[in-house]
Design an enzyme around this catalytic site. Structure first.
Site, short mmCIF file in Angstrom:
data_model
loop_
_atom_site.label_atom_id
_atom_site.label_comp_id
_atom_site.label_asym_id
_atom_site.label_seq_id
_atom_site.Cartn_x
_atom_site.Cartn_y
_atom_site.Cartn_z
N LYS A 1 0.61 -1.03 0.03
CA LYS A 1 -0.43 -0.02 0.15
C LYS A 1 0.64 1.24 0.09
O LYS A 1 0.29 2.49 -0.36
CB LYS A 1 -0.96 -0.24 1.53
CG LYS A 1 -2.12 -0.93 1.01
CD LYS A 1 -3.17 -0.85 2.22
CE LYS A 1 -4.26 -2.23 1.92
NZ LYS A 1 -3.60 -3.87 1.45
C1 LIG Z 1 -4.26 -4.38 1.07
C2 LIG Z 1 -3.79 -6.07 1.09
C3 LIG Z 1 -4.10 -7.00 0.30
C4 LIG Z 1 -5.68 -6.83 -1.24
O1 LIG Z 1 -5.24 -5.84 -2.13
P1 LIG Z 1 -5.88 -5.43 -2.74
O2 LIG Z 1 -6.04 -3.88 -3.32
O3 LIG Z 1 -7.90 -4.44 -1.83
O4 LIG Z 1 -7.21 -6.41 -3.45
C5 LIG Z 1 -3.32 -7.76 0.11
N1 LIG Z 1 -2.39 -8.06 0.63
C6 LIG Z 1 -1.54 -6.98 1.56
C7 LIG Z 1 -0.25 -7.33 2.11
C8 LIG Z 1 -2.45 -5.94 1.83
O5 LIG Z 1 -2.21 -5.28 2.43
#
Ligand SMILES: *Cc1c(COP(=O)(O)O)cnc(C)c1O
Length: 483
Positions: free
Chosen positions: A125
């Site tokens: 993120k």
């Molecule tokens: C947020 C997240 C996801 C999921 O990603 P999306 O964009 O919501 O599909 C997967 N793995 C981790 C470690 C995350 O923080």
């Protein structure tokens, strides 16, 4: 470039207008009016830009096609300030690491890991949120405005938002989290931030209580306007756009020729990450398959296998060992459905507003467009369970000496089911193992390594306010801290 709503609203907006907004006025999500198609030779030029000038320069090239209301020199500077080795750990920013080469129908087929988790909070993120922090600061300064970001988190999103917005001019963050429910590491990461513009609020309740408080505050329109409340949730188009860049960077690292195809396997929850892959593919990046990997919360896997999209209630949402994928509905999924049904806004409104709110599901199984999900759009899917996760973590560590986190393990497990002869398969690494240490210990009997900068963060002083799950309490807190 103008942006439209997936639900057919007639307004067309520019990038900076939707940057600070959440949903479109009709409840839809914003998408570009069209996907800019790569022209002949563009992939070759971008490959050279990436090779000679690096990730930030590539990010500028991609963003330029979508952003025409920030001066190019400014946009370039924002990209350069965001994607630095100091913030993301390596010059490559998203280094590609070979896992192993598997024989598929007699052809060597590489399985690779693209590292997206070397930013400040050790989850992918950061890739988008760090850019968002710089874009917000830039746009707010230009408007002479300020913004108070209110959010609810169970872990990764909140910390990524705080690390992106800390110390930024014109931005405050009020982040609620369920008291005692995040991992020790996640709590330490967030609560040790001492920046005056970051407010951690630990709520006596579960994640849904936090989210309900945020929704109630946002529903009070006069409060919302008076205190300039905004969000940074995963439906923000700028976040998605930032993520498009690493599909290109992964492709350039995995291939030598612009005619080669690759596939991506993406650990998925709210469908933001893999939707960015869809955008890259629509632009013309030669992606063979986009593999959606879910955990036990398999709303998306069910859709891609059967055509039925059935959101779950919070009681039917499992708490798993890949918790950042524990979702009941996938908030970005509407964007893909819009493209799937031929960009028919009223139809999308019927599906997401009417069918979902009245019946909690819609079914495209009998619709001819559903047959296009694989052949035309490249999507495939699979699900992974706690037992699969443990087995994958043990297998990769035992045979290859590579430690992956629980979400990435779900990606690897599902990727293996979809290998095609000779097509490199890139699994997106979405977090580092240390973030989910308890499951790693369960699988391997040992603690994952942690980056030296994060040694001993559990012992640092903390800055956090504990609060009852009470809307008036959080409103009073915001009012008091907004000066
Ligand atoms: C947020 C997240 C996801 C999921 O990603 P999306 O964009 O919501 O599909 C997967 N793995 C981790 C470690 C995350 O923080």
């Amino acid at each position: 470039m103008r942006y439209l709503s997936t639900r057919g609203h007639p307004d067309r907006k520019r990038f900076c207008e939707i940057l600070l907004e959440g949903l479109a006025p009709d409840g839809g999500l914003y998408l570009p009016e069209r996907y800019p198609a790569l022209d002949a030779g563009q992939l070759a030029r971008w490959r050279a830009v990436h090779r000679d000038q690096g990730y930030a320069a590539l990010a500028f090239e991609v963003l330029s096609l979508y952003v025409d209301d920030i001066a190019p020199a400014d946009l370039r500077r924002l990209c350069e300030r965001t994607y630095t080795a100091a913030v993301f750990g390596t010059e490559a920013i998203v280094p590609l690491r070979p896992l192993e080469t598997v024989q598929v129908e007699g052809q060597p087929t590489p399985l690779l890991l693209e590292a997206l988790s070397n930013g400040p909070t050790l989850a992918f993120k950061d890739m988008a949120m760090q850019l968002l922090g710089n874009l917000f600061e830039y746009e707010l300064a230009r408007r002479g405005e300020s913004l108070n970001i209110l959010g609810a988190t169970s872990g990764d999103t909140g910390s990524a938002a705080e690390y992106a917005m800390r110390g930024k001019q014109g931005v405050r963050v009020f982040m609620t989290s369920p008291h005692g429910r995040m991992s020790t590491f996640q709590q330490a990461q967030m609560f040790s931030l001492m920046d005056a513009n970051i407010h951690n609020i630990s709520v006596d309740g579960v994640f849904d209580d936090c989210q309900d408080m945020v929704k109630a505050v946002s529903a009070d329109l006069s409060f919302k306007r008076r205190y300039r409340i905004g969000t940074v949730n995963s439906i923000n188009w700028a976040r998605l756009l930032a993520q498009v860049v690493y599909y290109f960077a992964g492709y350039f690292q995995a291939t030598r020729s612009d005619r080669q195809r690759v596939s991506f396997a993406v650990p998925s929850g709210n469908f933001g990450n893999v939707c960015a892959g869809h955008v890259a593919r629509m632009m013309g990046l030669p992606i063979d398959q986009l593999i959606v990997a879910t955990n036990e919360n398999d709303v998306l896997d069910e859709f891609f296998r059967t055509g039925l999209y059935r959101v779950r209630g919070s009681a039917d949402t499992h708490e798993t060992s890949s918790p950042s994928m524990d979702i009941s509905k996938a908030s970005n999924f509407e964007r893909f459905v819009f493209d799937l049904v031929g960009r028919d806004g009223p139809r999308v409104r019927g599906l997401f507003e009417t069918a979902l709110s009245q019946r909690g599901c819609f079914d495209l199984a009998a619709d001819p467009v559903f047959a296009q999900v694989g052949p035309r759009f490249g999507f495939a899917s699979g699900r992974s369970t706690h037992a699969d996760r443990l087995a994958t973590i043990r297998d990769l560590y035992g045979r290859l000496g590579v430690m992956v986190d629980t979400h990435t393990a779900d990606g690897v497990k599902v990727a293996r089911q979809h290998l095609r002869a000779g097509v490199p398969m890139i699994v997106l690494e979405t977090a580092l193992p240390i973030k989910f240490a308890a499951t790693l210990v369960e699988a391997l009997g040992r603690e994952p390594e942690r980056p030296p900068a994060l040694a001993g963060i559990e012992q640092l002083p903390r800055r956090v306010t504990r609060m009852a799950a009470d809307v008036n309490a959080i409103k009073a807190y915001i009012a008091e801290h907004c000066g």
